[in-house]
Design a protein around this motif. Structure first.
Motif, PDB file in Angstrom:
ATOM      1  N   SER A   1      21.265  40.199  15.048  1.00  0.00           N
ATOM      2  CA  SER A   1      20.970  40.650  13.690  1.00  0.00           C
ATOM      3  C   SER A   1      19.811  41.632  13.740  1.00  0.00           C
ATOM      4  CB  SER A   1      20.604  39.451  12.793  1.00  0.00           C
ATOM      5  OG  SER A   1      19.495  38.769  13.337  1.00  0.00           O
ATOM      6  N   ASP A   2      19.611  42.379  12.640  1.00  0.00           N
ATOM      7  CA  ASP A   2      18.556  43.376  12.552  1.00  0.00           C
ATOM      8  C   ASP A   2      17.246  42.667  12.243  1.00  0.00           C
ATOM      9  OD1 ASP A   2      17.014  45.565  12.335  1.00  0.00           O
ATOM     10  OD2 ASP A   2      18.230  46.590  10.839  1.00  0.00           O
ATOM     11  N   ILE A   3      16.410  42.492  13.266  1.00  0.00           N
ATOM     12  CA  ILE A   3      15.184  41.722  13.089  1.00  0.00           C
ATOM     13  C   ILE A   3      14.069  42.550  12.477  1.00  0.00           C
ATOM     14  CG2 ILE A   3      14.295  42.244  15.398  1.00  0.00           C
ATOM     15  CD1 ILE A   3      13.219  39.397  15.500  1.00  0.00           C
ATOM     16  N   MET A   4      14.088  43.902  12.663  1.00  0.00           N
ATOM     17  CA  MET A   4      12.981  44.712  12.173  1.00  0.00           C
ATOM     18  C   MET A   4      12.946  44.736  10.645  1.00  0.00           C
ATOM     19  SD  MET A   4      12.647  47.903  14.824  1.00  0.00           S
ATOM     20  CE  MET A   4      14.281  48.555  14.498  1.00  0.00           C
ATOM     21  N   LYS A   5      14.083  44.922  10.006  1.00  0.00           N
ATOM     22  CA  LYS A   5      14.122  44.923   8.542  1.00  0.00           C
ATOM     23  C   LYS A   5      13.743  43.553   7.993  1.00  0.00           C
ATOM     24  CE  LYS A   5      17.506  48.565   7.616  1.00  0.00           C
ATOM     25  NZ  LYS A   5      18.818  48.869   6.986  1.00  0.00           N
ATOM     26  N   TRP A   6      14.247  42.510   8.637  1.00  0.00           N
ATOM     27  CA  TRP A   6      13.936  41.159   8.174  1.00  0.00           C
ATOM     28  C   TRP A   6      12.433  40.894   8.244  1.00  0.00           C
ATOM     29  CZ3 TRP A   6      11.471  36.995  10.260  1.00  0.00           C
ATOM     30  CH2 TRP A   6      11.639  35.769   9.614  1.00  0.00           C
ATOM     31  N   ALA A   7      11.774  41.360   9.329  1.00  0.00           N
ATOM     32  CA  ALA A   7      10.347  41.121   9.504  1.00  0.00           C
ATOM     33  C   ALA A   7       9.532  41.821   8.427  1.00  0.00           C
ATOM     34  CB  ALA A   7       9.907  41.579  10.888  1.00  0.00           C
ATOM     35  N   ILE A   8       9.879  43.060   8.106  1.00  0.00           N
ATOM     36  CA  ILE A   8       9.126  43.805   7.088  1.00  0.00           C
ATOM     37  C   ILE A   8       9.321  43.187   5.712  1.00  0.00           C
ATOM     38  CG2 ILE A   8       8.961  46.046   5.935  1.00  0.00           C
ATOM     39  CD1 ILE A   8       9.558  47.350   8.603  1.00  0.00           C
ATOM     40  N   GLU A   9      10.541  42.733   5.423  1.00  0.00           N
ATOM     41  CA  GLU A   9      10.796  42.118   4.119  1.00  0.00           C
ATOM     42  C   GLU A   9      10.046  40.803   3.950  1.00  0.00           C
ATOM     43  OE1 GLU A   9      14.973  41.695   3.933  1.00  0.00           O
ATOM     44  OE2 GLU A   9      15.387  43.844   3.658  1.00  0.00           O
ATOM     45  N   HIS A  10       9.794  40.075   5.059  1.00  0.00           N
ATOM     46  CA  HIS A  10       9.126  38.783   4.982  1.00  0.00           C
ATOM     47  C   HIS A  10       7.655  38.872   5.403  1.00  0.00           C
ATOM     48  CE1 HIS A  10      13.369  37.613   4.964  1.00  0.00           C
ATOM     49  NE2 HIS A  10      12.988  36.449   4.459  1.00  0.00           N
ATOM     50  N   ASN A  11       7.085  40.076   5.398  1.00  0.00           N
ATOM     51  CA  ASN A  11       5.657  40.289   5.667  1.00  0.00           C
ATOM     52  C   ASN A  11       5.256  39.774   7.054  1.00  0.00           C
ATOM     53  OD1 ASN A  11       3.125  41.273   5.024  1.00  0.00           O
ATOM     54  ND2 ASN A  11       2.445  39.365   4.088  1.00  0.00           N
ATOM     55  N   VAL A  12       6.108  40.039   8.044  1.00  0.00           N
ATOM     56  CA  VAL A  12       5.827  39.678   9.436  1.00  0.00           C
ATOM     57  C   VAL A  12       5.471  40.950  10.191  1.00  0.00           C
ATOM     58  CG1 VAL A  12       6.761  38.714  11.566  1.00  0.00           C
ATOM     59  CG2 VAL A  12       7.349  37.678   9.372  1.00  0.00           C
ATOM     60  N   ILE A  13       4.321  40.958  10.862  1.00  0.00           N
ATOM     61  CA  ILE A  13       3.865  42.129  11.614  1.00  0.00           C
ATOM     62  C   ILE A  13       4.458  42.057  13.021  1.00  0.00           C
ATOM     63  CG2 ILE A  13       1.854  43.388  12.458  1.00  0.00           C
ATOM     64  CD1 ILE A  13       0.248  41.973  10.246  1.00  0.00           C
ATOM     65  N   LEU A  14       5.308  43.018  13.361  1.00  0.00           N
ATOM     66  CA  LEU A  14       5.905  43.083  14.694  1.00  0.00           C
ATOM     67  C   LEU A  14       5.080  44.012  15.575  1.00  0.00           C
ATOM     68  CD1 LEU A  14       9.754  43.301  14.061  1.00  0.00           C
ATOM     69  CD2 LEU A  14       8.427  41.328  14.785  1.00  0.00           C
ATOM     70  N   PHE A  15       4.711  43.526  16.758  1.00  0.00           N
ATOM     71  CA  PHE A  15       3.988  44.339  17.738  1.00  0.00           C
ATOM     72  C   PHE A  15       4.764  44.262  19.045  1.00  0.00           C
ATOM     73  CE2 PHE A  15       0.833  45.489  20.864  1.00  0.00           C
ATOM     74  CZ  PHE A  15       0.114  46.500  20.235  1.00  0.00           C
ATOM     75  N   VAL A  16       5.375  45.370  19.437  1.00  0.00           N
ATOM     76  CA  VAL A  16       6.238  45.399  20.625  1.00  0.00           C
ATOM     77  C   VAL A  16       5.379  45.638  21.858  1.00  0.00           C
ATOM     78  CG1 VAL A  16       8.241  46.482  21.690  1.00  0.00           C
ATOM     79  CG2 VAL A  16       8.107  46.293  19.207  1.00  0.00           C
ATOM     80  N   LEU A  17       5.595  44.841  22.888  1.00  0.00           N
ATOM     81  CA  LEU A  17       4.861  44.995  24.142  1.00  0.00           C
ATOM     82  C   LEU A  17       5.334  46.239  24.884  1.00  0.00           C
ATOM     83  CD1 LEU A  17       4.943  41.303  25.384  1.00  0.00           C
ATOM     84  CD2 LEU A  17       3.017  42.489  24.353  1.00  0.00           C
ATOM     85  N   PRO A  18       4.504  46.794  25.779  1.00  0.00           N
ATOM     86  CA  PRO A  18       4.948  47.940  26.586  1.00  0.00           C
ATOM     87  C   PRO A  18       6.192  47.585  27.389  1.00  0.00           C
ATOM     88  CG  PRO A  18       2.577  47.647  26.777  1.00  0.00           C
ATOM     89  CD  PRO A  18       3.104  46.452  26.026  1.00  0.00           C
ATOM     90  N   PRO A  19       7.111  48.522  27.538  1.00  0.00           N
ATOM     91  CA  PRO A  19       8.353  48.210  28.267  1.00  0.00           C
ATOM     92  C   PRO A  19       8.092  47.890  29.730  1.00  0.00           C
ATOM     93  CG  PRO A  19       8.173  50.574  27.838  1.00  0.00           C
ATOM     94  CD  PRO A  19       7.061  49.922  27.076  1.00  0.00           C
ATOM     95  N   ARG A  20       8.854  46.934  30.257  1.00  0.00           N
ATOM     96  CA  ARG A  20       8.834  46.525  31.664  1.00  0.00           C
ATOM     97  C   ARG A  20       7.450  46.057  32.124  1.00  0.00           C
ATOM     98  NH1 ARG A  20      11.924  51.006  31.151  1.00  0.00           N
ATOM     99  NH2 ARG A  20      10.152  52.357  31.613  1.00  0.00           N
ATOM    100  N   ALA A  21       6.678  45.473  31.199  1.00  0.00           N
ATOM    101  CA  ALA A  21       5.355  44.956  31.559  1.00  0.00           C
ATOM    102  C   ALA A  21       5.191  43.508  31.119  1.00  0.00           C
ATOM    103  CB  ALA A  21       4.263  45.826  30.942  1.00  0.00           C
ATOM    104  N   SER A  22       6.306  42.831  30.835  1.00  0.00           N
ATOM    105  CA  SER A  22       6.220  41.457  30.339  1.00  0.00           C
ATOM    106  C   SER A  22       5.705  40.485  31.390  1.00  0.00           C
ATOM    107  CB  SER A  22       7.593  41.003  29.833  1.00  0.00           C
ATOM    108  OG  SER A  22       8.541  41.029  30.891  1.00  0.00           O
ATOM    109  N   HIS A  23       5.849  40.809  32.685  1.00  0.00           N
ATOM    110  CA  HIS A  23       5.386  39.902  33.734  1.00  0.00           C
ATOM    111  C   HIS A  23       3.866  39.772  33.775  1.00  0.00           C
ATOM    112  CE1 HIS A  23       5.228  43.932  35.456  1.00  0.00           C
ATOM    113  NE2 HIS A  23       4.366  43.474  36.335  1.00  0.00           N
ATOM    114  N   ALA A  24       3.159  40.661  33.064  1.00  0.00           N
ATOM    115  CA  ALA A  24       1.700  40.594  33.042  1.00  0.00           C
ATOM    116  C   ALA A  24       1.127  40.447  31.644  1.00  0.00           C
ATOM    117  CB  ALA A  24       1.109  41.851  33.698  1.00  0.00           C
ATOM    118  N   LEU A  25       1.902  40.805  30.600  1.00  0.00           N
ATOM    119  CA  LEU A  25       1.352  40.867  29.255  1.00  0.00           C
ATOM    120  C   LEU A  25       2.020  39.922  28.260  1.00  0.00           C
ATOM    121  CD1 LEU A  25       0.990  44.761  28.954  1.00  0.00           C
ATOM    122  CD2 LEU A  25      -0.753  43.112  29.639  1.00  0.00           C
TER     123      LEU A  25
END
Length: 437
Positions: free
Chosen positions: A258-282
């Motif tokens: 499902s489209d999570i970005m629209k849902w987050a903005i409608e429900h006042n949720v702040i989305l912060f995307v991590l840098p790509p291919r850096a999840s093993h450290a961040l």
């Protein structure tokens, strides 16, 4: 009846373990303090005859101690520094590679004849001499894309943006409002654990389930140590509530995205995307939660296969087995430690260790100097001249670039940019083209 004759075992004489410093102390006691040789040998635990030979001058006390090494101490220290630097950037050498390198260096330095090579005996002696700086470990495999993505400038920019978002929304001291969401794949084919078998057994096999399909588990945790119930995405289109039989309490599932970005903005949720291919450290889930979760999941699969002999794990058992592992692994201590290790809460921009940033130096970015930009070469000028006189070719269609979401906060402007990009990619249908004409 003739009895077998028992022969007495020969006594094995063990050599005394001593070093040069112990022998020097014993020699000094004999020479300066007039201590008898036998008493000094007992006091400092050295061979009496060897000490007597040193006192009588038959053996030089300052002579070379033990076998001389092939390389000098300075040469070996340079080799140690080289090995440490290679391991830091992700290209460490193994035993055979080190032997080949040392052989090549010895031949070039004139210490070894051409055609000869160093053996494992030199390798183990070298490691023993430098055991205070070197050790043999198994490295963690990391793809080149992840290595090149985790750079110092990327990490610095990420923490700067994260600090700005936390400050603007007054979240520095509200761990219960800081969440991390990620997904992981679950396969019926698990990794078997170690088993107990007879000494005469050869290769032992463990029965596993066939890897029919992958089920996605979405986990969500917050910095206060709370984990939300797992959310599953099963392969298929038709919903079936039997898929959640035996799952953890309040678990949910879906058969499509499902489209999570629209849902987050409608429900006042702040989305912060991590840098790509850096999840093993961040990313906290990758750093401190998914590894114990997978270990518990494989353990539950082993128990299931041991109790239900002749049966296999299907997608109808995935939720029940992973639910037990989820409750065991997603503990408050693991979650809080994961957020702290990633520097999210409490906020710490210096938490990423240098050893994770070193391998990215093997992938330098290509920079074009100002001299290259201002003064083209003769070949470039002739090529440009050839292009000017060539027949004109229709320029290719300019495609819009896909917006990058990594390492920043998702706002309404970002969502609009993504929607415009998706609309530009859609081709008009044949019906609409005919109607327009």
């Amino acid at each position: 009846m003739r009895l077998k004759q028992i022969h007495p075992k020969k006594a094995v004489k063990r050599l005394k373990q001593y070093n040069k410093e112990m022998m020097l102390k014993a020699f000094d006691a004999v020479k300066n303090n007039k201590t008898p040789v036998d008493r000094a040998a007992r006091l400092f635990d050295v061979p009496a005859q060897t000490l007597r030979d040193c006192v009588l001058g038959k053996v030089g006390i300052k002579s070379s101690w033990g076998k001389t090494s092939l390389f000098t101490s300075n040469e070996e220290e340079s080799l140690v520094n080289y090995l440490e630097d290679l391991a830091k950037v992700g290209y460490g050498l193994n035993r055979s590679q080190l032997n080949v390198l040392a052989t090549e260096m010895a031949i070039k330095l004139g210490k070894l004849n051409q055609g000869k090579s160093l053996s494992d005996k030199w390798y183990y002696a070298f490691l023993k001499r430098w055991d205070h700086r070197l050790k043999v470990i198994k490295p963690r495999g990391l793809t080149s894309t992840r290595v090149s993505a985790l750079r110092q400038e990327v990490v610095t920019a990420y923490f700067a943006d994260l600090n700005m978002v936390l400050t603007e929304n007054c979240l520095q001291f509200k761990p219960h409002l800081i969440y991390n969401l990620d997904e992981t794949g679950l396969q019926p084919e698990h990794r078997p654990s170690k088993v107990i078998a007879g000494k005469s057994s050869g290769k032992i096999q463990a029965v596993t389930s066939p890897n029919s399909s992958t089920t996605t588990l979405i986990a969500c945790i917050n910095a206060a140590g709370t984990a939300l119930p797992p959310f599953y995405v099963f392969k298929g289109k038709l919903r079936n509530d039997e898929l959640l039989k035996g799952a953890a309490l309040n678990s949910a599932y879906e058969m499509s995205d499902s489209d999570i970005m629209k849902w987050a903005i409608e429900h006042n949720v702040i989305l912060f995307v991590l840098p790509p291919r850096a999840s093993h450290a961040l990313q906290p889930l990758d750093v401190g939660c998914f590894a114990p979760f997978k270990a518990c999941y494989y353990s539950e699969c082993n128990l299931f296969m041991a109790k239900q002999r002749g049966q296999i794990i299907t997608r109808y058992e995935i939720a029940a087995l992973s639910g037990k592992a989820y409750l065991k692994s997603m503990t408050p201590s693991n979650i809080i430690a994961a957020f702290k290790k990633c520097g999210i809460f409490p906020f710490d921009s210096s938490v990423v260790p240098e050893e994770l940033l070193f391998p990215s130096r093997s992938f330098p970015k290509k920079k074009i100097s100002e001299a290259e930009e201002s003064s083209p070469t003769m070949q470039e000028l002739l090529s440009q001249k050839m292009m000017d006189t060539a027949p004109k070719v229709k320029s290719p269609k300019v495609r819009s670039k896909k917006p990058k979401l990594g390492g920043k906060c998702i706002t309404s402007a970002v969502v609009q940019e993504v929607e415009e990009y998706e609309l530009s990619r859609k081709k008009p249908s044949q019906f609409s083209e005919t109607f327009m004409c």
